[in-house]
Design a protein around this motif. Structure first.
Motif, PDB file in Angstrom:
ATOM      1  N   GLY A  95      40.493  34.810  51.019  1.00  0.00           N
ATOM      2  CA  GLY A  95      41.470  34.615  49.946  1.00  0.00           C
ATOM      3  C   GLY A  95      41.329  33.266  49.268  1.00  0.00           C
ATOM      4  N   LEU A  96      41.372  32.198  50.056  1.00  0.00           N
ATOM      5  CA  LEU A  96      41.270  30.850  49.512  1.00  0.00           C
ATOM      6  C   LEU A  96      39.889  30.612  48.907  1.00  0.00           C
ATOM      7  N   GLY A  97      38.864  31.022  49.636  1.00  0.00           N
ATOM      8  CA  GLY A  97      37.505  30.798  49.150  1.00  0.00           C
ATOM      9  C   GLY A  97      37.227  31.488  47.839  1.00  0.00           C
ATOM     10  N   ASN A  98      37.599  32.762  47.732  1.00  0.00           N
ATOM     11  CA  ASN A  98      37.316  33.497  46.510  1.00  0.00           C
ATOM     12  C   ASN A  98      38.144  33.015  45.329  1.00  0.00           C
ATOM     13  N   ALA A  99      39.371  32.545  45.594  1.00  0.00           N
ATOM     14  CA  ALA A  99      40.172  31.966  44.515  1.00  0.00           C
ATOM     15  C   ALA A  99      39.520  30.699  43.974  1.00  0.00           C
ATOM     16  N   ALA A 100      39.014  29.867  44.886  1.00  0.00           N
ATOM     17  CA  ALA A 100      38.349  28.635  44.467  1.00  0.00           C
ATOM     18  C   ALA A 100      37.053  28.931  43.719  1.00  0.00           C
ATOM     19  N   TYR A 101      36.257  29.857  44.244  1.00  0.00           N
ATOM     20  CA  TYR A 101      34.980  30.162  43.607  1.00  0.00           C
ATOM     21  C   TYR A 101      35.147  30.917  42.295  1.00  0.00           C
ATOM     22  N   GLU A 102      36.267  31.634  42.144  1.00  0.00           N
ATOM     23  CA  GLU A 102      36.512  32.332  40.884  1.00  0.00           C
ATOM     24  C   GLU A 102      36.607  31.344  39.729  1.00  0.00           C
ATOM     25  N   SER A 103      37.152  30.165  40.015  1.00  0.00           N
ATOM     26  CA  SER A 103      37.209  29.117  39.000  1.00  0.00           C
ATOM     27  C   SER A 103      35.803  28.745  38.526  1.00  0.00           C
ATOM     28  N   SER A 293      29.993  37.833  38.971  1.00  0.00           N
ATOM     29  CA  SER A 293      30.697  37.217  40.099  1.00  0.00           C
ATOM     30  C   SER A 293      32.192  37.099  39.838  1.00  0.00           C
ATOM     31  N   SER A 294      32.583  36.959  38.561  1.00  0.00           N
ATOM     32  CA  SER A 294      34.002  36.902  38.208  1.00  0.00           C
ATOM     33  C   SER A 294      34.703  38.221  38.494  1.00  0.00           C
ATOM     34  N   ILE A 295      33.931  39.318  38.501  1.00  0.00           N
ATOM     35  CA  ILE A 295      34.484  40.632  38.810  1.00  0.00           C
ATOM     36  C   ILE A 295      34.471  40.893  40.316  1.00  0.00           C
ATOM     37  N   THR A 296      33.363  40.552  40.969  1.00  0.00           N
ATOM     38  CA  THR A 296      33.219  40.912  42.380  1.00  0.00           C
ATOM     39  C   THR A 296      34.049  40.041  43.312  1.00  0.00           C
ATOM     40  N   ALA A 297      34.246  38.760  42.988  1.00  0.00           N
ATOM     41  CA  ALA A 297      35.028  37.893  43.876  1.00  0.00           C
ATOM     42  C   ALA A 297      36.471  38.386  44.035  1.00  0.00           C
ATOM     43  N   PRO A 298      37.185  38.703  42.931  1.00  0.00           N
ATOM     44  CA  PRO A 298      38.545  39.243  43.099  1.00  0.00           C
ATOM     45  C   PRO A 298      38.550  40.617  43.760  1.00  0.00           C
ATOM     46  N   LEU A 299      37.537  41.453  43.455  1.00  0.00           N
ATOM     47  CA  LEU A 299      37.456  42.785  44.063  1.00  0.00           C
ATOM     48  C   LEU A 299      37.323  42.671  45.577  1.00  0.00           C
ATOM     49  N   ALA A 300      36.415  41.805  46.027  1.00  0.00           N
ATOM     50  CA  ALA A 300      36.210  41.625  47.467  1.00  0.00           C
ATOM     51  C   ALA A 300      37.472  41.082  48.129  1.00  0.00           C
ATOM     52  N   LEU A 322      47.666  43.633  42.415  1.00  0.00           N
ATOM     53  CA  LEU A 322      48.339  42.349  42.618  1.00  0.00           C
ATOM     54  C   LEU A 322      47.405  41.342  43.288  1.00  0.00           C
ATOM     55  N   ALA A 323      46.664  41.797  44.316  1.00  0.00           N
ATOM     56  CA  ALA A 323      45.766  40.893  45.032  1.00  0.00           C
ATOM     57  C   ALA A 323      44.635  40.420  44.125  1.00  0.00           C
ATOM     58  N   MET A 324      44.008  41.344  43.396  1.00  0.00           N
ATOM     59  CA  MET A 324      42.925  40.955  42.481  1.00  0.00           C
ATOM     60  C   MET A 324      43.454  40.060  41.370  1.00  0.00           C
ATOM     61  N   GLY A 325      44.645  40.416  40.858  1.00  0.00           N
ATOM     62  CA  GLY A 325      45.227  39.608  39.787  1.00  0.00           C
ATOM     63  C   GLY A 325      45.533  38.194  40.234  1.00  0.00           C
ATOM     64  N   LEU A 326      45.987  38.041  41.488  1.00  0.00           N
ATOM     65  CA  LEU A 326      46.286  36.708  42.023  1.00  0.00           C
ATOM     66  C   LEU A 326      45.026  35.848  42.085  1.00  0.00           C
ATOM     67  N   ILE A 327      43.923  36.430  42.540  1.00  0.00           N
ATOM     68  CA  ILE A 327      42.670  35.676  42.637  1.00  0.00           C
ATOM     69  C   ILE A 327      42.188  35.266  41.256  1.00  0.00           C
ATOM     70  N   VAL A 328      42.228  36.205  40.300  1.00  0.00           N
ATOM     71  CA  VAL A 328      41.801  35.881  38.929  1.00  0.00           C
ATOM     72  C   VAL A 328      42.715  34.828  38.331  1.00  0.00           C
ATOM     73  N   LEU A 329      44.023  34.971  38.544  1.00  0.00           N
ATOM     74  CA  LEU A 329      44.992  34.031  37.971  1.00  0.00           C
ATOM     75  C   LEU A 329      44.758  32.614  38.489  1.00  0.00           C
ATOM     76  N   LEU A 330      44.575  32.478  39.810  1.00  0.00           N
ATOM     77  CA  LEU A 330      44.327  31.151  40.373  1.00  0.00           C
ATOM     78  C   LEU A 330      43.037  30.550  39.815  1.00  0.00           C
ATOM     79  N   GLY A 331      41.981  31.363  39.776  1.00  0.00           N
ATOM     80  CA  GLY A 331      40.728  30.877  39.211  1.00  0.00           C
ATOM     81  C   GLY A 331      40.872  30.513  37.752  1.00  0.00           C
ATOM     82  N   LEU A 332      41.637  31.318  37.029  1.00  0.00           N
ATOM     83  CA  LEU A 332      41.846  31.084  35.601  1.00  0.00           C
ATOM     84  C   LEU A 332      42.639  29.812  35.354  1.00  0.00           C
ATOM     85  N   ILE A 333      43.638  29.563  36.188  1.00  0.00           N
ATOM     86  CA  ILE A 333      44.442  28.342  36.048  1.00  0.00           C
ATOM     87  C   ILE A 333      43.562  27.112  36.250  1.00  0.00           C
TER      88      ILE A 333
END
Length: 409
Positions: A95-103, A293-300, A322-333
């Motif tokens: 969770g934490l790793g993929n949110a960070a890498y999504e950025s 990678s922007s698609i697969t990180a939140p999916l995973a 909700l889970a995928m959206g949270l990862i994208v949102l954190l990365g997007l922020i």
């Protein structure tokens, strides 16, 4: 068996290839070529073999048991404290790793986009929002929100193919010395290139991809007779991804720039080889790498979170969205506000450094259990080979932890 039937029966393998070829991989491979020429190509070849072996095990576990790795961890018997610790570690690391890498994925995609169009910055309440990052983050989220697994496979397969053409075409146009290229597959290392060697392998053998493929494989195939198709799927996809990574190294080796801060800088050093066309190839390649990678990180991350918590893993279910959206949102922020989540990435590296040897060792052990996989368990020879790969992941994990702690190795 003809080529048409192979592509018709392709599964989620391209998603795995798309997942490990992100902006970080592009940058690491580029700098490997810039700093060490072709001498570390052997490390990429080793990482491809390691990834194929571990991903095949995870795919076989998902296909035969009908559960992905997160569900297997949740349902494992034994000490409850160990089970909850395992679940917590996976949630934090993925969770934490993929949110960070999504950025980084979103920012990397925008870096490639800037070659063609530089999106304006938006000033809002004293903050500067990168509109390019915002647009790309929304695009990634919409593809996840509206799509299904089959549609995503097709989109990502297309992007991987185009990405392959972009980087392979760039590499061929640099006219490398092929004898030197082949010599790069002879193992050699030293204190200077060891950190880059570790990074090259670490960007290919990715913990969350083991979870991702097991989950996607159980959805794609349901019979033991499908195992050969699963194996072809993962071998073709990972080898293709490895070729792309190697092509990026070749491109980096041809660079004549004196200062390299990112992969796009390489194109400036290649303009003497084949003009301004270089930046468009590199720009498109980086944009495709970042978007996949922007698609697969939140999916995973979504699949892991929902699997650990026992929620629905249907891509259109509320928990998954909700889970995928949270990862994208954190990365997007982080990406849109120009925040560099150094601490998050450091924690993610630490967590993944612990998670990789633990998860790889666990799947090797569980895949050798007859009560789990029956006749499809690992044979002794397979287990020995996988054990050697595990030693590699253990070494990578230790080096990742030491790097985070600032200890030289």
């Amino acid at each position: 068996m003809n080529l048409t039937s192979v592509f018709k029966n392709m599964g989620p393998g391209p998603i795995i290839a798309a997942a490990f070829i992100g902006p970080g991989t592009v940058t690491v491979c580029t700098l490997a070529g810039v700093n060490f020429g072709f001498s570390l190509l052997w490390a990429l070849a080793l990482s491809v073999v390691s990834t194929v072996i571990l991903q095949e095990i995870s795919g076989r576990l998902g296909l035969i048991t009908g559960k992905d790795l997160s569900q297997l961890i949740r349902s494992q018997k034994g000490n409850p404290a160990f089970r909850y610790f395992s679940m917590g570690l996976v949630l934090v690391a993925i969770g934490l790793g993929n949110a960070a890498y999504e950025s980084g994925n979103i920012s990397g995609t925008n870096l490639g986009l800037q070659v063609f169009w530089e999106a304006p910055s938006i000033q809002l309440s004293g903050m500067e929002i990168q509109s390019g990052n915002l647009i790309l983050g929304i695009l990634a989220f919409l593809l996840l929100w509206l799509g299904n697994y089959k549609a995503l496979e097709r989109v990502l397969l297309g992007l991987v193919i185009f990405m392959s053409i972009a980087f392979a075409g760039t590499a061929i146009l640099t006219k490398p010395d092929w004898s030197a290229v082949f010599a790069g597959f002879i193992p050699s290392w030293n204190d200077a290139n060891l950190p880059t060697l570790v990074a090259l392998i670490g960007t290919t053998v990715v913990p969350y991809n083991l979870f991702l493929y097991a989950s996607l494989a159980k959805n794609r195939w349901s019979r033991s007779t499908d195992i050969p198709w699963m194996r072809r799927d993962i071998v073709i996809s990972i080898v293709l991804g490895g070729i792309v990574s190697m092509a990026i190294v070749l491109v980096g080796a041809a660079n004549v720039s004196t200062e390299i801060n990112n992969a796009i800088d390489v194109s400036k050093g290649l303009e003497g080889v084949f003009g301004s066309f270089a930046k468009y190839l590199m720009g498109f390649g980086l944009m495709a790498a970042g978007l996949t990678s922007s698609i697969t990180a939140p999916l995973a991350a979504g699949l892991v979170i929902c699997g650990i918590m026992g929620w629905s893993q249907d891509i259109r279910s509320k928990p998954m969205r909700l889970a995928m959206g949270l990862i994208v949102l954190l990365g997007l922020i982080f990406a849109s506000l120009g925040i560099k989540p150094v601490q998050l990435i450091t924690l993610a590296q630490l967590a993944n450094g612990i998670l990789l040897p633990l998860i790889s060792g666990w799947i090797i052990w569980i895949a050798s259990q007859k009560e789990i996989l029956g006749d499809f368990r690992n044979k002794p020879g397979h287990t020995i080979i996988a054990g050697i790969i595990w030693l590699v992941t253990l070494d990578l994990g230790l080096k990742s932890i030491l790097a985070v702690l600032g200890i030289s190795f």
